[in-house]
Motif scaffolding. Structure first.
Motif, PDB file in Angstrom:
ATOM      1  N   MET A   1      31.708 -73.294 -49.052  1.00  0.00           N
ATOM      2  CA  MET A   1      32.739 -74.285 -49.492  1.00  0.00           C
ATOM      3  C   MET A   1      33.958 -74.058 -50.170  1.00  0.00           C
ATOM      4  O   MET A   1      35.137 -74.049 -49.866  1.00  0.00           O
ATOM      5  CB  MET A   1      31.865 -75.062 -50.794  1.00  0.00           C
ATOM      6  N   TRP A   2      33.868 -72.713 -50.637  1.00  0.00           N
ATOM      7  CA  TRP A   2      35.025 -72.005 -51.573  1.00  0.00           C
ATOM      8  C   TRP A   2      35.877 -71.761 -50.076  1.00  0.00           C
ATOM      9  O   TRP A   2      37.245 -71.762 -50.121  1.00  0.00           O
ATOM     10  CB  TRP A   2      34.639 -70.952 -52.168  1.00  0.00           C
ATOM     11  N   LEU A   3      35.535 -71.033 -49.127  1.00  0.00           N
ATOM     12  CA  LEU A   3      36.226 -70.746 -48.111  1.00  0.00           C
ATOM     13  C   LEU A   3      36.856 -71.705 -47.319  1.00  0.00           C
ATOM     14  O   LEU A   3      37.976 -71.780 -46.730  1.00  0.00           O
ATOM     15  CB  LEU A   3      35.431 -69.620 -47.031  1.00  0.00           C
ATOM     16  N   ASP A   4      35.863 -72.914 -46.925  1.00  0.00           N
ATOM     17  CA  ASP A   4      36.321 -73.865 -46.368  1.00  0.00           C
ATOM     18  C   ASP A   4      37.549 -74.710 -47.148  1.00  0.00           C
ATOM     19  O   ASP A   4      38.781 -75.012 -46.604  1.00  0.00           O
ATOM     20  CB  ASP A   4      35.200 -74.925 -46.313  1.00  0.00           C
ATOM     21  N   ASN A   5      37.597 -74.704 -48.573  1.00  0.00           N
ATOM     22  CA  ASN A   5      38.577 -75.160 -49.304  1.00  0.00           C
ATOM     23  C   ASN A   5      40.025 -74.326 -49.241  1.00  0.00           C
ATOM     24  O   ASN A   5      41.021 -74.735 -49.417  1.00  0.00           O
ATOM     25  CB  ASN A   5      37.889 -75.346 -50.783  1.00  0.00           C
ATOM     26  N   LYS A   6      39.654 -73.024 -49.020  1.00  0.00           N
ATOM     27  CA  LYS A   6      40.736 -72.014 -49.168  1.00  0.00           C
ATOM     28  C   LYS A   6      41.650 -72.150 -47.629  1.00  0.00           C
ATOM     29  O   LYS A   6      42.824 -72.162 -47.708  1.00  0.00           O
ATOM     30  CB  LYS A   6      40.474 -70.711 -49.154  1.00  0.00           C
TER      31      LYS A   6
END
Length: 153
Positions: free
Chosen positions: A29-34
């Motif tokens: 999720m964090w990577l996708d949002n970045k």
């Protein structure tokens, strides 16, 4: 590993695998949002189902996310694993994509009643870009779960 070997995982191993897979989901999720122009916080989705009050929604989001992660790990290890073909990582991905496909239509209802969506703090889920992000996050969860629960002892 044989189909029966998955049933040999202890409840503690299953719970830990669920927590680690839930963490992999949050990492994705964090990577996708970045990397994406579409920001979507699954902890807000879970935590703001009934309230947008802070810090209540954060506690609800974490408890709900990790609780569901452990439940999914138990379901995978005890019910689903013996019924799917392929190596553990692939079985995990298939299981989580099936879960995603079954639950995602509920977003039509969620978009109308979810407190966070109604307040504008969570974007409507009936959006193809958000769905694509969910696919990636579920791949991370499923692959991690399948790898952890299907190691040779």
């Amino acid at each position: 590993m044989s189909r029966e070997a998955a049933l040999e995982n202890s409840p503690q191993e299953i719970a830990v695998a669920g927590l680690v897979a839930g963490s992999a989901f949050l990492g994705a999720m964090w990577l996708d949002n970045k990397l994406s122009s579409w920001q979507f916080n699954d902890l807000k989705l879970v935590g703001q189902a009934f309230t947008t009050r802070s810090p209540i929604w954060q506690a609800q989001g974490l408890a709900g996310h990790f609780g569901f992660s452990v439940v999914m790990a138990y379901l995978y290890a005890r019910v689903v694993y013996p019924r799917l073909p392929g190596p553990g990582w692939l079985r995990g991905i298939m299981f989580l994509q099936i879960e995603n496909a079954i639950l995602y239509p509920a977003t039509i209802v969620a978009d109308k009643v979810h407190a966070g969506i109604r307040s504008g703090q969570v974007p409507p889920m009936t959006n193809m870009n958000i769905f694509k992000g969910q696919v990636v996050r579920h791949i991370a969860f499923g692959a991690t779960l399948g790898l952890l629960l299907n190691r040779k002892k």
